[in-house]
Design a protein around this motif. Structure first.
Motif, PDB file in Angstrom:
ATOM      1  N   ALA A 133      11.651  -6.087  -2.100  1.00  0.00           N
ATOM      2  CA  ALA A 133      11.411  -7.220  -1.199  1.00  0.00           C
ATOM      3  C   ALA A 133       9.915  -7.473  -1.022  1.00  0.00           C
ATOM      4  CB  ALA A 133      12.072  -6.966   0.152  1.00  0.00           C
ATOM      5  N   ALA A 134       9.135  -6.406  -0.903  1.00  0.00           N
ATOM      6  CA  ALA A 134       7.688  -6.563  -0.733  1.00  0.00           C
ATOM      7  C   ALA A 134       7.049  -7.146  -1.987  1.00  0.00           C
ATOM      8  CB  ALA A 134       7.056  -5.215  -0.395  1.00  0.00           C
ATOM      9  N   VAL A 135       7.495  -6.708  -3.151  1.00  0.00           N
ATOM     10  CA  VAL A 135       6.962  -7.256  -4.403  1.00  0.00           C
ATOM     11  C   VAL A 135       7.307  -8.737  -4.501  1.00  0.00           C
ATOM     12  CG1 VAL A 135       7.209  -7.180  -6.926  1.00  0.00           C
ATOM     13  CG2 VAL A 135       6.868  -5.063  -5.644  1.00  0.00           C
ATOM     14  N   TRP A 136       8.500  -9.102  -4.110  1.00  0.00           N
ATOM     15  CA  TRP A 136       8.910 -10.514  -4.100  1.00  0.00           C
ATOM     16  C   TRP A 136       8.004 -11.316  -3.167  1.00  0.00           C
ATOM     17  CZ3 TRP A 136      14.456 -12.248  -2.214  1.00  0.00           C
ATOM     18  CH2 TRP A 136      14.596 -13.626  -2.378  1.00  0.00           C
ATOM     19  N   ARG A 137       7.779 -10.795  -1.963  1.00  0.00           N
ATOM     20  CA  ARG A 137       6.953 -11.493  -0.972  1.00  0.00           C
ATOM     21  C   ARG A 137       5.495 -11.592  -1.422  1.00  0.00           C
ATOM     22  NH1 ARG A 137       3.763  -9.513   2.605  1.00  0.00           N
ATOM     23  NH2 ARG A 137       4.607  -7.409   2.567  1.00  0.00           N
ATOM     24  N   LEU A 138       4.971 -10.544  -2.035  1.00  0.00           N
ATOM     25  CA  LEU A 138       3.564 -10.516  -2.450  1.00  0.00           C
ATOM     26  C   LEU A 138       3.291 -11.278  -3.745  1.00  0.00           C
ATOM     27  CD1 LEU A 138       2.815  -6.766  -1.629  1.00  0.00           C
ATOM     28  CD2 LEU A 138       1.921  -8.785  -0.405  1.00  0.00           C
ATOM     29  N   ASN A 139       4.342 -11.613  -4.483  1.00  0.00           N
ATOM     30  CA  ASN A 139       4.196 -12.277  -5.783  1.00  0.00           C
ATOM     31  C   ASN A 139       5.115 -13.487  -5.880  1.00  0.00           C
ATOM     32  OD1 ASN A 139       2.525 -10.110  -7.443  1.00  0.00           O
ATOM     33  ND2 ASN A 139       4.053  -9.003  -6.244  1.00  0.00           N
ATOM     34  N   PRO A 140       4.969 -14.455  -4.976  1.00  0.00           N
ATOM     35  CA  PRO A 140       5.907 -15.590  -4.968  1.00  0.00           C
ATOM     36  C   PRO A 140       5.858 -16.424  -6.248  1.00  0.00           C
ATOM     37  CG  PRO A 140       4.042 -16.015  -3.508  1.00  0.00           C
ATOM     38  CD  PRO A 140       3.924 -14.585  -3.963  1.00  0.00           C
ATOM     39  N   ASP A 141       4.685 -16.592  -6.833  1.00  0.00           N
ATOM     40  CA  ASP A 141       4.601 -17.371  -8.069  1.00  0.00           C
ATOM     41  C   ASP A 141       5.309 -16.662  -9.218  1.00  0.00           C
ATOM     42  OD1 ASP A 141       3.156 -19.313  -6.752  1.00  0.00           O
ATOM     43  OD2 ASP A 141       1.218 -18.486  -7.334  1.00  0.00           O
ATOM     44  N   GLU A 142       5.124 -15.365  -9.300  1.00  0.00           N
ATOM     45  CA  GLU A 142       5.782 -14.578 -10.357  1.00  0.00           C
ATOM     46  C   GLU A 142       7.302 -14.591 -10.161  1.00  0.00           C
ATOM     47  OE1 GLU A 142       6.049 -12.554 -13.825  1.00  0.00           O
ATOM     48  OE2 GLU A 142       4.191 -13.352 -12.972  1.00  0.00           O
TER      49      GLU A 142
ATOM     50  N   ILE B  48      14.379   2.536   0.444  1.00  0.00           N
ATOM     51  CA  ILE B  48      12.946   2.412   0.123  1.00  0.00           C
ATOM     52  C   ILE B  48      12.748   1.476  -1.062  1.00  0.00           C
ATOM     53  CG2 ILE B  48      10.926   3.687  -0.738  1.00  0.00           C
ATOM     54  CD1 ILE B  48      12.065   6.121   0.893  1.00  0.00           C
ATOM     55  N   ALA B  49      13.564   1.653  -2.102  1.00  0.00           N
ATOM     56  CA  ALA B  49      13.454   0.797  -3.291  1.00  0.00           C
ATOM     57  C   ALA B  49      13.743  -0.668  -2.938  1.00  0.00           C
ATOM     58  CB  ALA B  49      14.408   1.288  -4.379  1.00  0.00           C
ATOM     59  N   SER B  50      14.697  -0.900  -2.047  1.00  0.00           N
ATOM     60  CA  SER B  50      15.005  -2.267  -1.613  1.00  0.00           C
ATOM     61  C   SER B  50      13.816  -2.885  -0.887  1.00  0.00           C
ATOM     62  CB  SER B  50      16.226  -2.276  -0.687  1.00  0.00           C
ATOM     63  OG  SER B  50      17.365  -1.787  -1.349  1.00  0.00           O
ATOM     64  N   ALA B  51      13.206  -2.102  -0.013  1.00  0.00           N
ATOM     65  CA  ALA B  51      12.026  -2.587   0.707  1.00  0.00           C
ATOM     66  C   ALA B  51      10.879  -2.859  -0.257  1.00  0.00           C
ATOM     67  CB  ALA B  51      11.609  -1.578   1.775  1.00  0.00           C
TER      68      ALA B  51
ATOM     69  N   SER C  51       0.817  -1.219   0.000  1.00  0.00           N
ATOM     70  CA  SER C  51       0.000   0.000   0.000  1.00  0.00           C
ATOM     71  C   SER C  51       0.848   1.265   0.000  1.00  0.00           C
ATOM     72  CB  SER C  51      -0.929   0.012   1.210  1.00  0.00           C
ATOM     73  OG  SER C  51      -0.166  -0.017   2.409  1.00  0.00           O
ATOM     74  N   TRP C  52       2.071   1.175   0.459  1.00  0.00           N
ATOM     75  CA  TRP C  52       2.932   2.349   0.559  1.00  0.00           C
ATOM     76  C   TRP C  52       3.773   2.587  -0.709  1.00  0.00           C
ATOM     77  CZ3 TRP C  52       7.862   0.614   0.075  1.00  0.00           C
ATOM     78  CH2 TRP C  52       8.117  -0.706   0.458  1.00  0.00           C
ATOM     79  N   THR C  53       3.468   1.869  -1.779  1.00  0.00           N
ATOM     80  CA  THR C  53       4.184   2.070  -3.042  1.00  0.00           C
ATOM     81  C   THR C  53       3.967   3.502  -3.523  1.00  0.00           C
ATOM     82  OG1 THR C  53       3.859  -0.245  -3.652  1.00  0.00           O
ATOM     83  CG2 THR C  53       4.405   1.287  -5.442  1.00  0.00           C
TER      84      THR C  53
END
Length: 155
Positions: free
Chosen positions: A142-151, A136-139, A36-38
């Motif tokens: 990491a969040a995109v990785w966590r939220l999109n494990p299949d991708e 911020i970009a690293s976080a 949400s903080w993107t």
């Protein structure tokens, strides 16, 4: 002479930033789940332009000073990893590998900041916003990785 050197450093920054034009986010990124903080899309080019000016000023300040070899080497390293992240994340769609690249980028920005600081306090301070933004970009990566494990596994 300072402004010529500044232009050279700024050209290196723009060259690294040009990868954003070659590998734009596109539909793949828009379809990913993001925290949400993107930041909104317009924040990225504005922020990077300000950061590139700061980075070029820092590099140009230290380039004309004695005992600048380590700082210049780290400056070159961080701009290389800066330019590498976008093609890995947006071009190859390798979320996990991009996380590794941004980890090395973060470390190289920190080491550059320290090396610049040892030569010129103002140059070091000019890198502080860059370190904050890469954090911020690293976080976000990491969040995109966590939220999109299949991708992340698919590519």
């Amino acid at each position: 002479m300072f402004w010529l050197i500044f232009c050279i450093f700024f050209a290196a920054c723009v060259g690294a930033g040009a990868t954003g034009g070659l590998f734009s986010p596109g539909p793949w990124y828009r379809d990913l789940k993001k925290p949400s903080w993107t930041p909104p899309d317009w924040v990225f080019p504005v922020t990077w332009m300000v950061l590139y000016v700061c980075m070029a000023l820092a590099g140009a300040r230290v380039a004309v000073m004695p005992d600048n070899g380590v700082a210049m080497a780290f400056w070159a390293m961080q701009i290389a990893f800066n330019g590498l992240w976008t093609p890995v994340f947006f071009g190859l769609k390798k979320i996990r590998l991009a996380m590794a690249v941004i980890g090395v980028l973060w470390l190289s920005v920190l080491l550059t900041l320290i090396a610049l600081w040892q030569v010129d306090l103002i140059a070091g301070l000019l890198f502080v916003p860059y370190l904050v933004w890469v954090t911020i970009a690293s976080a976000l990566n990491a969040a995109v990785w966590r939220l999109n494990p299949d991708e992340a596994r698919a590519h």
